[in-house]
Design an enzyme around this catalytic site. Structure first.
Site, PDB file in Angstrom:
ATOM      1  N   GLY A 219       0.885  -1.188  -0.019  1.00 22.28           N
ATOM      2  CA  GLY A 219      -0.041   0.013   0.025  1.00 22.28           C
ATOM      3  C   GLY A 219       0.809   1.098   0.019  1.00 22.28           C
ATOM      4  O   GLY A 219       0.581   2.278  -0.426  1.00 22.28           O
ATOM      5  N   SER A 220       1.970   1.232   0.928  1.00 18.76           N
ATOM      6  CA  SER A 220       2.976   2.235   0.617  1.00 18.76           C
ATOM      7  C   SER A 220       3.455   2.503  -0.638  1.00 18.76           C
ATOM      8  O   SER A 220       3.612   3.744  -1.251  1.00 18.76           O
ATOM      9  CB  SER A 220       3.839   2.104   1.699  1.00 18.76           C
ATOM     10  OG  SER A 220       3.529   1.686   2.925  1.00 18.76           O
TER      11      SER A 220
ATOM     12  N   ASP B  61      -7.434   1.169   3.772  1.00 22.46           N
ATOM     13  CA  ASP B  61      -8.189   0.832   4.983  1.00 22.46           C
ATOM     14  C   ASP B  61      -9.609   0.767   4.401  1.00 22.46           C
ATOM     15  O   ASP B  61     -10.411   0.606   5.370  1.00 22.46           O
ATOM     16  CB  ASP B  61      -8.008   1.521   6.341  1.00 22.46           C
ATOM     17  CG  ASP B  61      -6.486   1.652   6.235  1.00 22.46           C
ATOM     18  OD1 ASP B  61      -5.841   0.645   6.176  1.00 22.46           O
ATOM     19  OD2 ASP B  61      -6.269   2.407   7.215  1.00 22.46           O
TER      20      ASP B  61
ATOM     21  N   SER C 158      -4.175  -1.567  -0.090  1.00 23.22           N
ATOM     22  CA  SER C 158      -3.165  -2.089   0.505  1.00 23.22           C
ATOM     23  C   SER C 158      -3.612  -3.739   0.713  1.00 23.22           C
ATOM     24  O   SER C 158      -4.794  -3.795   1.007  1.00 23.22           O
ATOM     25  CB  SER C 158      -2.738  -1.647   1.989  1.00 23.22           C
ATOM     26  OG  SER C 158      -2.033  -2.923   2.590  1.00 23.22           O
TER      27      SER C 158
ATOM     28  N   HIS D 165      -5.366  -6.104   6.158  1.00 26.80           N
ATOM     29  CA  HIS D 165      -6.280  -5.326   5.417  1.00 26.80           C
ATOM     30  C   HIS D 165      -7.395  -6.301   4.888  1.00 26.80           C
ATOM     31  O   HIS D 165      -7.505  -7.288   4.906  1.00 26.80           O
ATOM     32  CB  HIS D 165      -5.552  -4.764   4.087  1.00 26.80           C
ATOM     33  CG  HIS D 165      -4.696  -3.677   4.877  1.00 26.80           C
ATOM     34  ND1 HIS D 165      -5.057  -2.261   4.793  1.00 26.80           N
ATOM     35  CD2 HIS D 165      -3.496  -3.616   5.419  1.00 26.80           C
ATOM     36  CE1 HIS D 165      -4.179  -1.600   5.498  1.00 26.80           C
ATOM     37  NE2 HIS D 165      -3.241  -2.384   5.817  1.00 26.80           N
TER      38      HIS D 165
ATOM     39  N   ASN E  11      11.257  -0.341  -8.937  1.00 24.30           N
ATOM     40  CA  ASN E  11      10.663  -1.370  -9.613  1.00 24.30           C
ATOM     41  C   ASN E  11       9.977  -2.159  -8.374  1.00 24.30           C
ATOM     42  O   ASN E  11      10.434  -2.489  -7.309  1.00 24.30           O
ATOM     43  CB  ASN E  11      11.573  -2.495  -9.880  1.00 24.30           C
ATOM     44  CG  ASN E  11      11.100  -3.855 -10.269  1.00 24.30           C
ATOM     45  OD1 ASN E  11       9.820  -4.086 -10.108  1.00 24.30           O
ATOM     46  ND2 ASN E  11      11.908  -4.983 -10.706  1.00 24.30           N
TER      47      ASN E  11
HETATM   48  C1  LIG Z   1      -4.226   4.292   5.287  1.00 27.53           C
HETATM   49  C2  LIG Z   1      -2.833   3.524   4.969  1.00 27.53           C
HETATM   50  N1  LIG Z   1      -2.326   4.019   3.970  1.00 27.53           N
HETATM   51  C3  LIG Z   1      -1.191   3.117   3.516  1.00 27.53           C
HETATM   52  C4  LIG Z   1      -0.763   2.063   4.204  1.00 27.53           C
HETATM   53  C5  LIG Z   1       0.311   1.152   3.951  1.00 27.53           C
HETATM   54  O1  LIG Z   1       0.158  -0.020   3.460  1.00 27.53           O
HETATM   55  P1  LIG Z   1       1.330  -1.237   3.290  1.00 27.53           P
HETATM   56  O2  LIG Z   1       1.352  -1.632   4.811  1.00 27.53           O
HETATM   57  O3  LIG Z   1       0.837  -2.310   2.625  1.00 27.53           O
HETATM   58  O4  LIG Z   1       2.490  -0.558   2.923  1.00 27.53           O
HETATM   59  C6  LIG Z   1      -1.759   1.624   5.444  1.00 27.53           C
HETATM   60  C7  LIG Z   1      -1.189   0.392   6.204  1.00 27.53           C
HETATM   61  O5  LIG Z   1      -1.882  -0.141   7.209  1.00 27.53           O
HETATM   62  C8  LIG Z   1      -2.544   2.373   5.912  1.00 27.53           C
HETATM   63  O6  LIG Z   1      -3.367   2.028   6.953  1.00 27.53           O
END
Ligand SMILES: Cc1ncc(COP(=O)(O)O)c(C=O)c1O
Length: 446
Positions: free
Chosen positions: A95-96, A203, A224, A229, A297
């Protein structure tokens, strides 16, 4: 094809069938429901729900031996886009990464005057997850923090216009714990000031606002698939958009920054592989090795996509279970509302909740930490609203950001709010135990 080849193919598929049967047998034993034992079984705030379907697809993908994004990824992207109701979904490894790609996409020079440049401002909130904000800072743009509403934990929509400056280019917001922010006001402001909207739906998979799926309002949106999730593929995420232009730029950033858009294993999709001129490169330089963006990547493997595909098959039941569990806690904890503030869905929204946020009222003689320590001691997992107020996090010291007005509600959330689980692996016996523990603690202290 020679007879021996056919024989070999049949033999291989026969072995695959045997493996699939064994995986099924294994999964039945491994995921046999376990009896909930009060005081002994831990009740996590978040968790995955997988069974033979996920294991079966993952094994199939590994037997393909393709490894990088392939047939499972193609199906996953197509089905995910259909479920959300957008034209394009592209997978990334978290998600990041999805937030990084979504933001980076809007910095592309291909977008001309509308592209986000270093020093431009992006409106968001400080009460949330760090990687909704980090890509802005990493690029050299400036996050502008607006306070949240105490009840929805989302941006206070009436404070957004006051934060806009001539440098504002975008609004980048998450739907807090699955509760949609006020999309009416936010989209109107974006239209009025010609701002991009990046919707972080990490979320909020399945949340709706005025009957329309979240992730369809923004110019570009993210998900994510980390195990906490709504659906998981271990690590993973997705970028969603209805714009072909944004989708192609997003893919370029994801795939090393290349200009070429051939899928893995394909060549010359554009039909102009050796007859283009770009930058200072010589005419005819192989398009496969032309780079139009400062890329990364961040692709996934087909084993991850296989897991995600099996999860997508269960998404509707997952969302229903989350809503059911949420309603159970809302109903059974309502008698404590003079001590605890319980979550409220944003007006005209239908959240697919990520968790059940609770705020211990400031006037109460017990603190949030008293309550979370008690719950954890009693095997009930708790989580804070992620970073609390981001500007107090150690890494933010010295970073370039601006605060619009005050962040007193963000501080309030940082000090008093936490959340507990409502994910599909939880059942009514577990939730009834959770309510009983709240009851015991709060009666003993009031
Ligand atoms: C609102 C939100 N954005 C982004 C992320 C990041 O997701 P990931 O952990 O898959 O990098 C999270 C992670 O829980 C999140 O709660």
């Amino acid at each position: 094809m020679s007879i021996s080849k056919v024989y070999e193919k049949d033999e291989l598929s026969g072995i695959r069938t045997k493996i699939a049967q064994l995986v099924d047998e294994y999964a039945t034993l491994k995921y046999e429901p376990k009896e909930f034992v009060p005081e002994e079984t831990f009740i996590p705030a978040s968790g995955k729900f997988i069974d033979g379907a996920e294991l079966g697809y993952m094994v199939e993908a590994s037997l393909d031996g393709w490894l990088t994004s392939g047939r499972f990824n193609d199906q996953f992207e197509k089905k995910l886009a259909e479920f959300i109701g957008v034209k394009y979904a592209i997978t990334v490894n978290s998600g990041s990464s999805a937030n990084l790609i979504a933001f980076s996409t809007l910095t592309s020079s291909k977008l001309g005057d509308r592209s986000i440049r270093k020093g431009d401002e992006v409106i968001g909130v400080a009460a949330g997850f760090p990687t909704t904000v980090n890509p802005i800072i990493q690029f050299g743009a400036i996050p502008v923090f607006v306070d949240v509403d105490r009840h929805t934990h989302n941006i206070d929509p009436n404070k957004i216009e006051g934060a806009i400056s001539p440098k504002t280019k975008a609004i980048m917001l998450a739907h807090s714990l699955g509760n949609p922010f006020n999309l009416d006001i936010v989209t109107k402001i974006c239209k009025k000031y010609n701002l991009w909207l990046i919707e972080d739906c990490c979320d909020a998979l399945g949340s709706k606002y005025k009957g329309k799926m979240c992730a369809t309002f923004g110019d570009i949106s993210t998900l994510s698939f980390y195990p906490a999730h709504h659906i998981t593929m271990g690590e993973g995420g997705a970028v969603l958009t209805n714009s072909l232009e944004l989708k192609e730029i997003a893919e370029s950033f994801r795939d090393w920054g290349r200009d070429c858009y051939c899928p893995p294993g394909k060549e010359n999709s554009c039909g102009r592989r050796f007859c283009q001129k770009m930058g200072g490169l010589p005419y005819g330089y192989d398009h496969k090795y032309m780079y139009s963006h400062l890329g990364y990547n961040l692709k996934i493997t087909d084993m991850q996509a296989a897991c995600g595909l099996a999860q997508l098959g269960k998404i509707s039941s997952f969302i229903e279970k989350r809503k059911k569990n949420f309603n159970y806690l809302s109903q059974h904890l309502s008698s404590f509302e003079d001590i605890l503030s319980l979550p409220k869905a944003t007006h005209e929204s239908d959240p697919s909740w990520f968790g059940f946020p609770i705020t211990v009222n400031e006037e109460s003689p017990v603190t949030r930490n008293d309550l979370t320590s008690y719950l954890e001691q009693n095997k009930i997992g708790t989580r804070l609203l992620f970073a609390g107020n981001l500007i107090h996090q150690p890494y933010m010291s010295g970073q370039n950001y601006r605060v619009s007005g005050e962040l007193s509600n963000s501080d309030y959330v940082m000090n008093n709010t936490f959340w507990i689980g409502i994910h599909p692996a939880l059942n009514e016996k577990m939730l009834s135990y959770v309510v009983e523990k709240f009851d015991l603690f709060l009666r003993a202290n009031f």
